[in-house]
Design a protein around this motif. Structure first.
Motif, PDB file in Angstrom:
ATOM      1  N   TRP A  31       1.110  -0.952   0.024  1.00 35.43           N
ATOM      2  CA  TRP A  31      -0.024  -0.201   0.043  1.00 35.43           C
ATOM      3  C   TRP A  31       1.305   1.186  -0.151  1.00 35.43           C
ATOM      4  N   ARG A  32       2.299   1.495   0.869  1.00 35.41           N
ATOM      5  CA  ARG A  32       3.037   2.553   0.809  1.00 35.41           C
ATOM      6  C   ARG A  32       3.211   2.861  -0.548  1.00 35.41           C
ATOM      7  N   ARG A  33       3.438   1.498  -1.303  1.00 39.03           N
ATOM      8  CA  ARG A  33       4.714   1.682  -2.699  1.00 39.03           C
ATOM      9  C   ARG A  33       3.092   1.925  -3.837  1.00 39.03           C
ATOM     10  N   LEU A  34       2.011   1.219  -3.167  1.00 39.28           N
ATOM     11  CA  LEU A  34       1.301   2.077  -4.193  1.00 39.28           C
ATOM     12  C   LEU A  34       0.626   3.532  -4.205  1.00 39.28           C
ATOM     13  N   LYS A  35       0.794   4.144  -2.956  1.00 38.42           N
ATOM     14  CA  LYS A  35       0.258   4.743  -2.544  1.00 38.42           C
ATOM     15  C   LYS A  35       1.166   5.811  -3.087  1.00 38.42           C
ATOM     16  N   GLY A  36       2.517   5.948  -3.152  1.00 36.16           N
ATOM     17  CA  GLY A  36       3.967   6.643  -4.511  1.00 36.16           C
ATOM     18  C   GLY A  36       3.396   6.594  -5.374  1.00 36.16           C
ATOM     19  N   ASN A  37       2.580   5.977  -5.843  1.00 39.29           N
ATOM     20  CA  ASN A  37       1.826   5.390  -7.451  1.00 39.29           C
ATOM     21  C   ASN A  37       1.570   6.457  -7.974  1.00 39.29           C
ATOM     22  N   ARG A  38       1.521   7.666  -8.448  1.00 37.75           N
ATOM     23  CA  ARG A  38       0.536   8.982  -9.133  1.00 37.75           C
ATOM     24  C   ARG A  38      -0.672   8.203  -9.946  1.00 37.75           C
ATOM     25  N   ILE A  39      -0.257   8.210 -10.685  1.00 38.77           N
ATOM     26  CA  ILE A  39      -0.612   7.277 -11.567  1.00 38.77           C
ATOM     27  C   ILE A  39      -2.301   6.716 -11.447  1.00 38.77           C
ATOM     28  N   ALA A  40      -1.576   5.783 -10.241  1.00 35.21           N
ATOM     29  CA  ALA A  40      -2.254   4.336  -9.850  1.00 35.21           C
ATOM     30  C   ALA A  40      -3.362   5.155  -9.074  1.00 35.21           C
ATOM     31  N   MET A  41      -2.617   6.068  -8.002  1.00 35.66           N
ATOM     32  CA  MET A  41      -4.271   6.843  -6.879  1.00 35.66           C
ATOM     33  C   MET A  41      -5.143   7.160  -7.860  1.00 35.66           C
ATOM     34  N   ILE A  42      -4.396   8.092  -9.112  1.00 32.00           N
ATOM     35  CA  ILE A  42      -5.457   9.238  -9.743  1.00 32.00           C
ATOM     36  C   ILE A  42      -6.656   8.053 -10.314  1.00 32.00           C
ATOM     37  N   SER A  43      -5.816   7.266 -10.814  1.00 37.14           N
ATOM     38  CA  SER A  43      -7.328   5.753 -11.230  1.00 37.14           C
ATOM     39  C   SER A  43      -7.799   5.039  -9.856  1.00 37.14           C
ATOM     40  N   LEU A  44      -7.031   4.937  -9.534  1.00 38.45           N
ATOM     41  CA  LEU A  44      -8.369   4.150  -8.067  1.00 38.45           C
ATOM     42  C   LEU A  44      -9.728   5.673  -8.078  1.00 38.45           C
ATOM     43  N   ILE A  45      -8.841   6.820  -7.797  1.00 37.44           N
ATOM     44  CA  ILE A  45      -9.835   8.201  -7.345  1.00 37.44           C
ATOM     45  C   ILE A  45     -11.174   7.822  -8.614  1.00 37.44           C
ATOM     46  N   VAL A  46     -10.840   7.313  -9.975  1.00 37.54           N
ATOM     47  CA  VAL A  46     -11.207   7.948 -10.818  1.00 37.54           C
ATOM     48  C   VAL A  46     -12.200   6.654 -10.709  1.00 37.54           C
ATOM     49  N   ILE A  47     -12.061   5.138 -10.399  1.00 40.29           N
ATOM     50  CA  ILE A  47     -12.682   4.308 -10.252  1.00 40.29           C
ATOM     51  C   ILE A  47     -13.912   4.369  -8.937  1.00 40.29           C
ATOM     52  N   ILE A  48     -13.324   5.177  -8.298  1.00 47.33           N
ATOM     53  CA  ILE A  48     -14.850   5.102  -7.427  1.00 47.33           C
ATOM     54  C   ILE A  48     -15.293   6.160  -7.612  1.00 47.33           C
ATOM     55  N   ALA A  49     -15.080   7.089  -8.213  1.00 48.22           N
ATOM     56  CA  ALA A  49     -16.086   8.172  -8.446  1.00 48.22           C
ATOM     57  C   ALA A  49     -16.952   7.231 -10.017  1.00 48.22           C
ATOM     58  N   VAL A  50     -16.179   6.517 -10.621  1.00 43.10           N
ATOM     59  CA  VAL A  50     -17.410   6.205 -11.709  1.00 43.10           C
ATOM     60  C   VAL A  50     -18.401   4.403 -11.137  1.00 43.10           C
ATOM     61  N   ILE A  51     -18.003   4.448  -9.594  1.00 38.75           N
ATOM     62  CA  ILE A  51     -18.171   3.195  -9.525  1.00 38.75           C
ATOM     63  C   ILE A  51     -19.884   4.639  -8.392  1.00 38.75           C
ATOM     64  N   ILE A  52     -19.404   5.672  -7.656  1.00 34.83           N
ATOM     65  CA  ILE A  52     -20.520   6.439  -7.473  1.00 34.83           C
ATOM     66  C   ILE A  52     -21.565   6.851  -8.839  1.00 34.83           C
ATOM     67  N   PHE A  53     -20.793   7.154  -9.505  1.00 33.75           N
ATOM     68  CA  PHE A  53     -21.709   7.733 -10.682  1.00 33.75           C
ATOM     69  C   PHE A  53     -22.183   6.255 -11.347  1.00 33.75           C
ATOM     70  N   ALA A  54     -21.840   5.621 -10.991  1.00 30.37           N
ATOM     71  CA  ALA A  54     -23.439   4.239 -11.471  1.00 30.37           C
ATOM     72  C   ALA A  54     -24.252   4.045 -10.607  1.00 30.37           C
ATOM     73  N   PHE A  55     -23.771   3.815  -9.278  1.00 34.91           N
ATOM     74  CA  PHE A  55     -24.493   3.145  -8.573  1.00 34.91           C
ATOM     75  C   PHE A  55     -24.879   4.053  -7.868  1.00 34.91           C
ATOM     76  N   ILE A  56     -24.899   5.076  -7.282  1.00 37.42           N
ATOM     77  CA  ILE A  56     -25.372   6.478  -6.860  1.00 37.42           C
ATOM     78  C   ILE A  56     -26.135   7.267  -7.704  1.00 37.42           C
ATOM     79  N   GLY A  57     -25.855   7.805  -8.362  1.00 38.56           N
ATOM     80  CA  GLY A  57     -25.974   8.382 -10.025  1.00 38.56           C
ATOM     81  C   GLY A  57     -27.248   8.276  -9.346  1.00 38.56           C
ATOM     82  N   PRO A  58     -28.153   6.830 -10.154  1.00 37.61           N
ATOM     83  CA  PRO A  58     -29.435   7.187 -10.467  1.00 37.61           C
ATOM     84  C   PRO A  58     -30.251   7.664  -9.201  1.00 37.61           C
ATOM     85  N   LEU A  59     -30.172   7.074  -8.475  1.00 34.71           N
ATOM     86  CA  LEU A  59     -31.228   7.335  -7.351  1.00 34.71           C
ATOM     87  C   LEU A  59     -31.288   9.106  -7.326  1.00 34.71           C
TER      88      LEU A  59
END
Length: 335
Positions: free
Chosen positions: A45-73
């Motif tokens: 997890w420490r090495r993953l946090k040091g990878n900016r591209i991976a962390m930005i991608s993780l944030i995008v994935i979380i945003a897409v999950i919120i967009f897909a499952f919570i947005g229609p509500l």
């Protein structure tokens, strides 16, 4: 050899009692830097946090999950609601993504399409994970003729055209699924249609081969190590060796392979839906939305831009996060 006495005695160093005084805590902190022991996952997890591209991608994935499952509500419209008089509207305040030729809100339909893509991607990846890891572990542990036969089966499965199997399964399952749907026994699967069920069946039948080969290679190395010999000496059977010793030590490879399988499954579903072999209408899919947009592409380009952009973001985010996760879980990347 003759030593020069003057030069020899000039190297003499006087030692006093003050040189043996205890070091103060402040001086000890400055001289000795102790490294705290961390677990494998904390270090990853420490090495993953040091990878900016991976962390930005993780944030995008979380945003897409919120967009897909919570947005229609929070939307006043549903994916199949036809708004008379609002057909083929360009993006506006009421309809941020515009509407289609039937007056349906494209924002909600894009959300539902992203939800379908995520469900299929994660579900298919889970099937690949379970079947491939167990099959590969059995093949690698037993070895010999068992391993040879099981690997020949994998090679045979590699030669099977997956798209053809999906089309055949869809045609075969169509009538039985319609009969079950009329009887009300399908539940949520009734809205998806036979195409999605065919995709899951094909992934369970064909797409686990890559995972099996990776796990087999790891097990062939692990089973020769001392802790496996010790477990055998203590009476552990093959089932315990696989699920308690071998597969837990292949967790990094399993997680990375499963993560990289998600965008592949999402793209397969979008491609088949684009060809009309995926979800059944009026259920929305990113592939079917892109297919519908081709009819009026020159007049209404926004109908294609939003679903195509959404699926591109999803696939890119999962691929980049999978690459970062692979680097984080690789012990050779440890500094």
């Amino acid at each position: 050899m003759v030593l020069n006495n003057e030069r020899f005695f000039s190297l003499h160093i006087e030692v006093n009692d003050e040189d043996f005084k205890p070091v103060l805590k402040e001086e000890q902190k400055q001289l000795v830097q102790m490294r705290t022991n961390v677990s494998y996952w904390k270090d990853a997890w420490r090495r993953l946090k040091g990878n900016r591209i991976a962390m930005i991608s993780l944030i995008v994935i979380i945003a897409v999950i919120i967009f897909a499952f919570i947005g229609p509500l929070f939307s006043p419209y549903t994916y199949d609601m036809q708004n008379r008089g609002d057909e083929s509207l360009f993006p506006c305040t009421e309809y941020p993504f515009g509407t289609d030729q039937f007056g349906r809100d494209l924002l909600v339909r894009t959300m539902i399409g992203a939800r379908i893509s995520l469900i299929i991607g994660i579900g298919a990846s889970f099937l690949v994970l379970v079947i491939g890891s167990v099959y590969g572990a059995i093949s690698g542990l037993f070895g010999g003729k068992v391993d040879s036969i099981m690997m020949r089966i994998c090679e045979l499965i590699y030669s099977v055209p997956d798209i053809l199997i999906i089309i055949l399964l869809q045609i075969t399952l169509k009538d039985p699924l319609i009969a079950l749907a009329n009887a009300g026994k399908l539940g949520p699967l009734q809205k998806l249609g036979p195409g999605i069920l065919a995709i899951f069946i094909v992934y369970a039948l064909l797409y686990w081969v890559g995972m099996a080969r990776i796990i087999r290679g790891q097990v062939l190395q692990l089973k020769e190590m001392e802790f496996i010999s010790a477990a055998r000496a203590l009476g552990a059977d093959n089932k315990r060796l696989i699920f308690k010793h071998l597969l837990p030590n292949c967790t990094g490879q399993i997680v990375v392979t499963a993560m990289l399988q998600i965008p592949s499954a999402i793209f397969t579903e979008a491609f088949l839906s684009f060809l009309g072999l995926g979800v059944s209408m009026p259920m929305a899919s990113l592939g079917s939305l892109a297919s519908e947009a081709l009819n009026g592409l020159s007049s209404y380009p926004y109908k294609l831009i939003f679903p195509a952009l959404t699926i591109s973001i999803i696939i890119l985010a999962f691929n980049l996060f999978g690459d970062g996760l692979r680097d984080a879980l690789d012990p050779m990347m440890k500094k």
